[in-house]
Scaffold this active site. Structure first.
Site: not given
Length: 807
Positions: A673, A746, A780
């Site tokens: 991330s 995601d 994610h």
């Protein structure tokens, strides 16, 4: 958003992978890493625990291993910022509980329960206020069922034929006499789901005429009228009461209720209902809503709030709606509402001595609300004890400031400041007040003659050492009652017996997995084990772990957790290929940035999600290497983002070299991330590393123009900042091999899969070395066993080629 079927999704993703890798087509079948890594992935998850009211019973919760890819391929709708499974009206990919173990706290003996589902897939286990029953929801393929465990009879059974609507979550609310529960159910006469018209009724049109409505980058928003119809269909619920015999009573009418709560005396319901028109620009959390008090017949007797669509909030993290918010019942009173309301219009940019005011209103809700306290920053919660004692928190993101006030909800005493501190300062965190259950089964402050008990992480230069303190609310004098001592890491989990000062704790050591204990302060034998958990991965026991400290070139202290292969000796074996894994954090002070987190005495459970597993492959691993980005005074942290990243990275490498464990010519950097964003930036602006691993990142900040992470400035406020911080615009400088991994579905704000696809195209088009791995059906964070094993295989292969075996 349209329903995605398994074959359609997989076909589309395979085509996308082929297009993305058109320059060098590669095998896209799922791969597996070495067996020692597979064993780490398949190790049983750690259990958790829940103590029944009264402290006589404890429930140990066990969780399943990773789901299979086929589990992730279940039907899914993406509506207004939420993802749901339409087949059983649950949140998509819900993590469930696969095992219950009931213990008697006094003896530690296990109680057997008959009648549990053959394949337990439990959600939201909730104790009755008297501690006799445990209600839970059983997740099936086509519905969510309500179940009840009777601990006195030792038997579990399906409580009622009610079909629970879990699209908003899985809330179970007990009445204070332990006789009934309230849940949100699927409306009995819901009918068939709306079908998408083959021919659109017309174009989708949105417009703006001078009204300022900035919004961050959101995913899974409503897109058309059919999405709105699906949202109404799946998120509409009927609130029901289920009595002891399983009889169902409908309360009120069907509506899009996203939350409800029962008053402590069980005579009123506080209900929030979303209102149209819906928005295609923001998720459901910003939709218009009303919050009302109902009687038990479902009739509205008081409206607390009528909040319009909140699509025009300022970008600031301290911006709030200009209407009552954080509405709740005061836990120590029979039926008293508490809420906050902005006094600055909700806009922190406006000068104001009072930004929030906190109000209360007692049943029958006919009087004027009483002001409890006026705050100079934003209300962030209340902890009620009794009519003379409650604690009110206020915070401000901009200054990292926190204040705690002592108030008298039913008295006339002036609010008294308990503490004022920076919430970035972990070393001086006084902790959180301990709570106990009152006669209504609600959590209230544990009060002892004007004192409260506090428990916290106990952060220090030597790592976290959790504690229990006793604090005088009037004088601030504090007495330390207990502190975790080496070589153990022990965390208070809850109160068992207030008069005996008996607590449930979770205790572990480097090679001893966490177990649950009864700790009695001041007793001759203060500690008694309740559980005995075997080591989940004994094959990793000789991998060493050490919390190390070092400094970057400007003198700022830093730290990391160093993992080394089993049996490794620096003098004998020499320096190793090294991976540094990090996640940048912004700070407003160097002192806060320098603080150590974590404990050297925590159980050494080798992670597959973080790079610790690479110690089995001959790598030195610097995990959780601090990556502080500091901005003091008028300076903002991101003003020198790139420069500080490079300083941090160089310091971590040098720390490994100084210890003799790192070969400076064989080092990789990685992160997930925002850590992926960090990785691409460092590789684009330095030659410190030989390879990079970037998972689920965002690389072009022009695609998040109204702010990102903790940056409040927009791209129009500072376009140079956005360009400078975007590695996409520096792709021509990125010559270090970069592995990009991304979940193809995601849903995290800002990290659209397109970010990795465009970054790959840029690096490839400019002659760099890169590889893009899109994981089908993953969001994610990656959950399917096949996806996780493939991610680990890709990581090892990339690092072995460009780091371990680099010339």
């Amino acid at each position: 958003m349209k329903r995605i079927g398994m074959l359609t999704a997989l076909s589309a993703l395979l085509c996308l992978s082929a297009l993305s890798a058109s320059a060098n087509q590669v095998d896209i079948g799922y791969k597996q890493p070495a067996q020692e890594i597979i064993d780490i992935v398949d190790a049983p998850p750690a259990p958790s625990a829940s103590v029944a009211p009264g402290g006589e019973r404890m429930l140990v919760l066990n969780f399943p291993a990773l789901p299979r890819l086929a589990d992730l391929a279940a039907p899914e709708y993406r509506l207004a910022g939420r993802r749901i499974n339409p087949d059983n009206s649950s949140v998509s990919q819900t993590r469930y509980i696969s095992g219950f173990e009931f213990l008697t706290v006094s003896s530690g003996e296990t109680q057997s329960i008959r009648g549990l589902p053959r394949e337990l897939r439990a959600l939201s286990p909730t104790w009755s206020p008297d501690g006799r029953y445990l209600a839970f929801l059983q997740l099936e393929d086509t519905e969510i069922q309500l179940w009840r465990v009777d601990l006195e009879r030792g038997r579990a059974s399906r409580w009622s034929n009610v079909k629970v609507n879990g699209t908003w979550g899985t809330q179970i609310t007990w009445t204070n006499d332990s006789s009934s529960v309230y849940v949100m159910s699927i409306p009995a006469r819901r009918g068939a789901a709306p079908q998408e018209p083959r021919v659109p009724r017309g174009p989708v049109v949105t417009e703006s005429r001078g009204r300022t409505a900035p919004a961050r980058t959101y995913q899974d928003l409503l897109q058309n009228e059919h999405d709105e119809a699906l949202f109404d269909y799946y998120f509409s619920s009927q609130i029901v009461r289920v009595n002891a015999r399983g009889r169902i009573t409908e309360v009120g009418s069907v509506g899009v209720y996203n939350n409800f709560s029962l008053s402590p005396n069980s005579l009123y319901l506080l209900v929030t209902e979303l209102q149209k028109p819906y928005s295609y620009a923001v998720p459901n959390g910003r939709f218009a809503r009303t919050t009302e008090v109902w009687n038990l017949d479902g009739r509205s007797i008081y409206q607390v709030s009528d909040q319009p669509l909140a699509d025009n909030l300022p970008i600031s993290f301290d911006a709030v709606v200009d209407s009552p918010r954080s509405i709740s019942w005061r836990s120590d009173a029979d039926a008293t509402l508490v809420w906050a309301q902005a006094q600055d219009g909700g806009d922190p940019r406006q000068p104001a001595e009072v930004r929030d005011a906190v109000f209360q209103l007692a049943a029958p809700f006919t009087a004027e609300p009483k002001t409890l306290v006026e705050l100079s920053t934003r209300y962030s919660g209340i902890r009620a004890g009794d009519g003379n004692t409650a604690l009110v928190y206020e915070r401000l993101w901009r200054d990292r400031e926190e204040k705690l006030w002592l108030i008298s909800p039913d008295g006339d005493a002036e609010p008294r400041l308990v503490w004022e501190r920076s919430w970035e300062d972990s070393y001086n965190d006084p902790g959180n007040p301990m709570m106990t259950r009152n006669e209504n089964g609600r959590m209230v402050l544990l009060l002892e003659d004007g004192h409260i008990l506090l428990t916290g992480s106990g952060a220090s230069d030597e790592g976290d050492r959790p504690f229990i303190d006793r604090r005088n609310l009037m004088t601030g004098d504090t007495e330390r009652l207990w502190r975790s001592e080496s070589p153990y890491y022990e965390v208070p989990m809850g109160l068992l017996n207030a008069s005996e000062r008996q607590f449930l704790t979770r205790r572990e050591a480097v090679n001893t997995p966490p177990d649950f204990y009864v700790r009695t302060l001041g007793a001759e034998q203060p500690l008694r084990a309740l559980t005995e958990t075997p080591h989940p991965m004994p094959q990793t026991v000789d991998i060493s772990r050490e919390l190390i400290n070092y400094e970057r070139e400007d003198g700022l202290p830093m730290s990391a957790t160093l993992f080394l292969p089993a049996g490794y000796d620096a003098e004998r074996d020499g320096p190793l290929p090294t991976i540094i894994w990090a996640y940048p954090r912004e700070f407003r002070s160097s002192a806060a940035a320098a603080q150590v987190s974590g404990s050297p005495y925590e159980f050494n459970r080798i992670s597959y999600w973080r790079p610790q597993f690479l110690a089995t492959q001959g790598y030195a691993v610097f995990d959780n290497a601090t990556m502080p980005i500091v901005g003091e005074g008028d300076a903002q942290p991101n003003d020198t983002f790139i420069e500080q990243l490079i300083m941090n990275s160089a310091a971590a490498i040098q720390a490994g070299v100084d210890r003799g464990v790192t070969d400076p010519n064989r080092v990789a950097l990685g992160g997930h991330s925002y850590g992926a964003f960090m990785t691409a930036n460092v590789l684009a602006h330095s030659d410190l590393f030989q390879a990079g691993i970037a998972r689920s990142g965002a690389y072009n900040r022009s695609l998040t123009p109204f702010g990102f992470q903790r940056e409040e400035r927009t791209i129009w406020d500072d376009p140079e900042l956005y360009q400078r911080m975007s590695p996409f615009f520096s792709a021509h400088q990125l010559k270090t091999p970069l592995l990009l991994i991304h979940g193809a579905e995601d849903n995290n704000s800002g990290t659209f899969p397109m970010q990795s696809e465009r970054m790959y195209q840029a690096v490839k088009g400019l002659g760099g070395t890169t590889r893009l791995v899109m994981l089908p059906l993953e969001s994610h964070g990656y959950r399917a066993r096949e996806s996780v094993l493939h991610m680990l295989w890709e990581t090892v292969e990339w690092l072995d080629e460009f780091v371990k075996n680099a010339e």
